[in-house]
Enzyme design. Sequence first.
Site, mmCIF file in Angstrom:
data_model
loop_
_atom_site.group_PDB
_atom_site.id
_atom_site.type_symbol
_atom_site.label_atom_id
_atom_site.label_comp_id
_atom_site.label_asym_id
_atom_site.label_seq_id
_atom_site.Cartn_x
_atom_site.Cartn_y
_atom_site.Cartn_z
ATOM 1 N N GLU A 97 34.377 43.586 45.955
ATOM 2 C CA GLU A 97 33.934 44.144 44.663
ATOM 3 C C GLU A 97 35.123 44.520 43.773
ATOM 4 O O GLU A 97 35.174 45.598 43.188
ATOM 5 C CB GLU A 97 32.991 45.337 44.881
ATOM 6 C CG GLU A 97 31.660 44.891 45.467
ATOM 7 C CD GLU A 97 30.483 45.822 45.198
ATOM 8 O OE1 GLU A 97 30.647 46.799 44.478
ATOM 9 O OE2 GLU A 97 29.401 45.524 45.715
HETATM 10 C C1 LIG Z 1 34.163 40.779 54.243
HETATM 11 C C2 LIG Z 1 34.059 40.204 52.873
HETATM 12 C C3 LIG Z 1 32.822 40.128 52.246
HETATM 13 C C4 LIG Z 1 32.708 39.509 50.997
HETATM 14 N N1 LIG Z 1 31.470 39.315 50.445
HETATM 15 C C5 LIG Z 1 31.352 38.526 49.349
HETATM 16 C C6 LIG Z 1 30.067 38.121 48.863
HETATM 17 O O1 LIG Z 1 29.030 38.512 49.417
HETATM 18 N N2 LIG Z 1 30.013 37.292 47.794
HETATM 19 C C7 LIG Z 1 31.138 36.839 47.162
HETATM 20 O O2 LIG Z 1 31.019 36.086 46.210
HETATM 21 N N3 LIG Z 1 32.374 37.217 47.582
HETATM 22 C C8 LIG Z 1 32.502 38.031 48.668
HETATM 23 N N4 LIG Z 1 33.760 38.413 49.118
HETATM 24 C C9 LIG Z 1 34.928 37.958 48.384
HETATM 25 C C10 LIG Z 1 35.703 39.082 47.724
HETATM 26 O O3 LIG Z 1 35.068 39.469 46.538
HETATM 27 C C11 LIG Z 1 37.127 38.527 47.490
HETATM 28 O O4 LIG Z 1 37.732 38.568 48.757
HETATM 29 C C12 LIG Z 1 37.896 39.295 46.478
HETATM 30 O O5 LIG Z 1 37.431 38.970 45.218
HETATM 31 C C13 LIG Z 1 39.392 38.985 46.534
HETATM 32 O O6 LIG Z 1 39.638 37.622 46.554
HETATM 33 P P1 LIG Z 1 40.640 36.998 47.652
HETATM 34 O O7 LIG Z 1 40.277 37.553 48.973
HETATM 35 O O8 LIG Z 1 40.619 35.547 47.493
HETATM 36 O O9 LIG Z 1 42.056 37.587 47.278
HETATM 37 P P2 LIG Z 1 43.036 37.075 46.119
HETATM 38 O O10 LIG Z 1 42.301 36.868 44.866
HETATM 39 O O11 LIG Z 1 43.854 35.954 46.664
HETATM 40 O O12 LIG Z 1 43.956 38.342 45.932
HETATM 41 C C14 LIG Z 1 45.023 38.657 46.828
HETATM 42 C C15 LIG Z 1 45.708 39.915 46.345
HETATM 43 O O13 LIG Z 1 46.239 39.720 45.029
HETATM 44 C C16 LIG Z 1 45.838 40.787 44.192
HETATM 45 N N5 LIG Z 1 45.736 40.279 42.821
HETATM 46 C C17 LIG Z 1 45.085 39.190 42.370
HETATM 47 N N6 LIG Z 1 45.236 39.070 41.048
HETATM 48 C C18 LIG Z 1 46.009 40.109 40.644
HETATM 49 C C19 LIG Z 1 46.519 40.568 39.399
HETATM 50 N N7 LIG Z 1 46.284 39.937 38.259
HETATM 51 N N8 LIG Z 1 47.277 41.674 39.382
HETATM 52 C C20 LIG Z 1 47.533 42.350 40.510
HETATM 53 N N9 LIG Z 1 47.078 41.969 41.712
HETATM 54 C C21 LIG Z 1 46.325 40.884 41.773
HETATM 55 C C22 LIG Z 1 44.521 41.253 44.757
HETATM 56 O O14 LIG Z 1 44.284 42.604 44.378
HETATM 57 C C23 LIG Z 1 44.758 41.104 46.236
HETATM 58 O O15 LIG Z 1 45.408 42.242 46.714
HETATM 59 C C24 LIG Z 1 33.871 39.046 50.349
HETATM 60 C C25 LIG Z 1 35.115 39.171 50.960
HETATM 61 C C26 LIG Z 1 35.220 39.733 52.214
HETATM 62 C C27 LIG Z 1 36.572 39.806 52.856
#
Ligand SMILES: Cc1cc2nc3c(=O)[nH]c(=O)nc-3n(C[C@H](O)[C@H](O)[C@H](O)COP(=O)(O)OP(=O)(O)OC[C@H]3O[C@@H](n4cnc5c(N)ncnc54)[C@H](O)[C@@H]3O)c2cc1C
Length: 823
Positions: free
Chosen positions: A502
């Site tokens: 979220e």
């Molecule tokens: C257990 C679990 C349940 C989930 N459930 C759902 C679901 O039901 N439906 C769904 O659609 N998604 C779901 N998600 C996805 C979740 O919303 C994403 O994991 C989240 O949006 C982050 O994306 P990412 O993991 O690819 O990290 P990335 O986007 O690769 O980010 C990696 C890091 O970079 C940081 N970052 C990225 N951009 C910036 C910026 N501009 N400035 C500073 N920092 C930045 C982030 O804060 C993070 O720390 C789930 C994820 C998990 C792990």
Amino acid sequence: MAVLAFILASLVVLTVLAYAAAPGWLWAAAALGFVVGLSSVAGLSPVATSAAFALVTAFAVVLAVPSLRRALVSQRILGAFRKVLPPMSQTEADAINAGTVWWDGELFSGKPDWAKLASIPKPVLSAEEQSFLDNETEQLCAMANDWEATHLNSDMPSHVWQFIKDKGFLGMIIPKEFGGKGFSAIAHSAVVQKLSTRSSSAAVSVMVPNSLGPAELLLHYGTDEQKRHYLPRLAKGLEIPAFALTNPNAGSDAASIPDYGIVCKGIWEGREVLGMRVTWDKRYITLGPICTVLGLAFRLYDPDKLLGDKEDLGITCALVATQTPGVQIGRRHLPLNGKFQNGPNSGKDVFMPIDWIIGGRKMAGQGWRMLMECLAAGRSISLPSSNVGMGKLAVRGTGAYARVRTQFKTAIGKFEGIEEPLARMGGYLYAADATRTMTAGAIDLGERPSVLSAVAKYHVTERARQIVNDAMDIQGGKGICLGPNNFIGRAYQQMPVAITVEGANILTRSLIIFGQGAIRCHPYVLKEMQATREQDRAQGLADFDDAFWGHIGFTVSNAARALVMGLTGARFAGVPALFAPEHRRYIQQLTRFSSAFALLADVSMLTMGGALKRKEKISARLGDILSLMYIASCTLKRYEDEGRQSADRPLLDWAMHDALAKIQTAFEGVLDNFPSRPSAALLRVLIFPLGKPCAAPSDRLGSKVASLLIEPSATRDRLTAGMYVPKSEVDPIGALEAALDATIKAEAIEATIRAAQKDKRIAGKTHEELAQAALAAGVIGAAEQAQLVRAAKLRDQVVRVDDFPRDFGLSEKLAGLQQRAAA
Ligand SMILES: Cc1cc2nc3c(=O)[nH]c(=O)nc-3n(C[C@H](O)[C@H](O)[C@H](O)COP(=O)(O)OP(=O)(O)OC[C@H]3O[C@@H](n4cnc5c(N)ncnc54)[C@H](O)[C@@H]3O)c2cc1C
């Protein structure tokens, strides 16, 4: 000398006018008075005096007459704004425009109306909601065994799933007319919180369908037919929903999902219909592996213009039955040993009718706006509630453990070193729960607080992470060895999930809170931006003129207010009598910081412009100031709403000192790193003219908070209210509760025995020998000795950790499987 005195007096007048946000005519009168006064003390010639007089008059006339001001000044400034204002994409505009501004607007005003905070009603549960919490939720907690779900079965047993569905846990946000519970946000929050004090699998499985996903999107945007079909089925658990947005190549930057659909005709149930061929690759989808209906987000294209004249329609959300041919679903991820259902899903050229779009074809391309508009409600409730739940579990259990566990002949909770994390746990939980409650209450008041929901999500999960980390440190090996007797290990493992979902926390802090807050909550910035983009040029100029000059007055007034309150310690800032006297100084400090923040935000935007978006470390600290002022407001409100419990005062004081000291640190961080050094120097004089006023919570205060956590009291019950506390002593938390009670009773008896030993009335080498001798000498009675035995037995029980066969029971499991296969 006279000139210097005159200039100083003029500066004082200037500051007073600015502080009071005086009207333009008073400024003009003061400027003319200045000319007359200067002429007299400095002995200016009549010609110079007349010239200065004429200049000031001309200046005042230009500024006072709207048509002149617009033509001669505002028009030019608007032109410059138009040139430097960075273009805004539709997805950015949707995010900015979504939701409402609430108490955050007051904090941004530089002059919060505290009476408004006092008048916010205390969120309360209805009788029906309270009964659901006390009965069905309590029963579900009793049924949900987290160790079995996370370690032995990799899921909740089917009877627990059935109970969840039958009792309506999946339909808390669905109105009664569709067969749901129609619960308030505060009730929804209370249920998620309680489940989270017991089982992550149960909590997440209930939380997700009630958060942003098919039900919420259908409620707001669904067609009548979609609502009639899906909502009753979702409410009863006949359909299991999941919401699929995240793609391997688009996580935080979800608006850039490469998943796509092409509008086309195709055969559906034997007839040719208008539809879409959708291709997607999603991961991390909670409930994905078992869902029957997938809320799918993808970008919709209409190359043949079958829907209208646009080719790239934008992000679209559809409800996809997972039985549809081509939908690939069912595999699972293993999110840090959490066994709630979570996994990938995909589809290639899956054909589906166009009316599967949520809201029908008219909502094609409106998906991002829908998501942004709905985000605030779910984000205000789900993670703040589940994380406060985990915090309550950690605080109640660890506080008891710290009293029961002794080392060096002392309860570990009485060591100063342990007091420090205990105090942090108590103070953080008090503030986090206050934030959860006030933010959920805002939803029930009809707000959709987009900025504050991000604040609550980030700050509550970060506080919960710290609370759980502290709990782990205090418990030592007891927290580390997993097993049915470990009540904190799984919460520790699940923390990074809360941090990531979220809106990942780093992104939320660095980009969202201030980035969105500065535009949405500021009284003038959004109006200026809208005026700059207004197509009707004359209207644009009039709107810009209003907003711009209002903005100038706002900034000047906040500069004066920050300085005056900095010099006086804000001791004269007004505080409504509605608040408890103990709040007075806190509210004055917050008023001071609000003015200073509004000034700092304005100067940051003015000097850095669009580059501020890339200066994430500055933006993050500005967001911290706004967030901490909000958390402090929630904390004050909680104390009031709970009837000013004086016994809870250490918790209030700790949380307020912590918030104020952290606000000060955030200001310092911005000023130390402010790119324009002259601006930083001037801001420092205005904001901290007499140095730093706030100190972190003292050690003495920390000791008081820690002692509240390690003994039963009404304060401890209020701090952990709403948590599931099992009665059975077989349960690790039930055993800790009993052990705490027994330990405290035993402590008094042990003190009597020690006194008798000191007086040489009894002797013995071990506790047991001494107790026997005390009984024989009549120092204690049989009931007291039984109490000592019970305390020792319970202490042994809670100190014990689980152990397993060397192969963790693998061979036993395999043998069982082989036997079953042979049979
Ligand atoms: C257990 C679990 C349940 C989930 N459930 C759902 C679901 O039901 N439906 C769904 O659609 N998604 C779901 N998600 C996805 C979740 O919303 C994403 O994991 C989240 O949006 C982050 O994306 P990412 O993991 O690819 O990290 P990335 O986007 O690769 O980010 C990696 C890091 O970079 C940081 N970052 C990225 N951009 C910036 C910026 N501009 N400035 C500073 N920092 C930045 C982030 O804060 C993070 O720390 C789930 C994820 C998990 C792990």
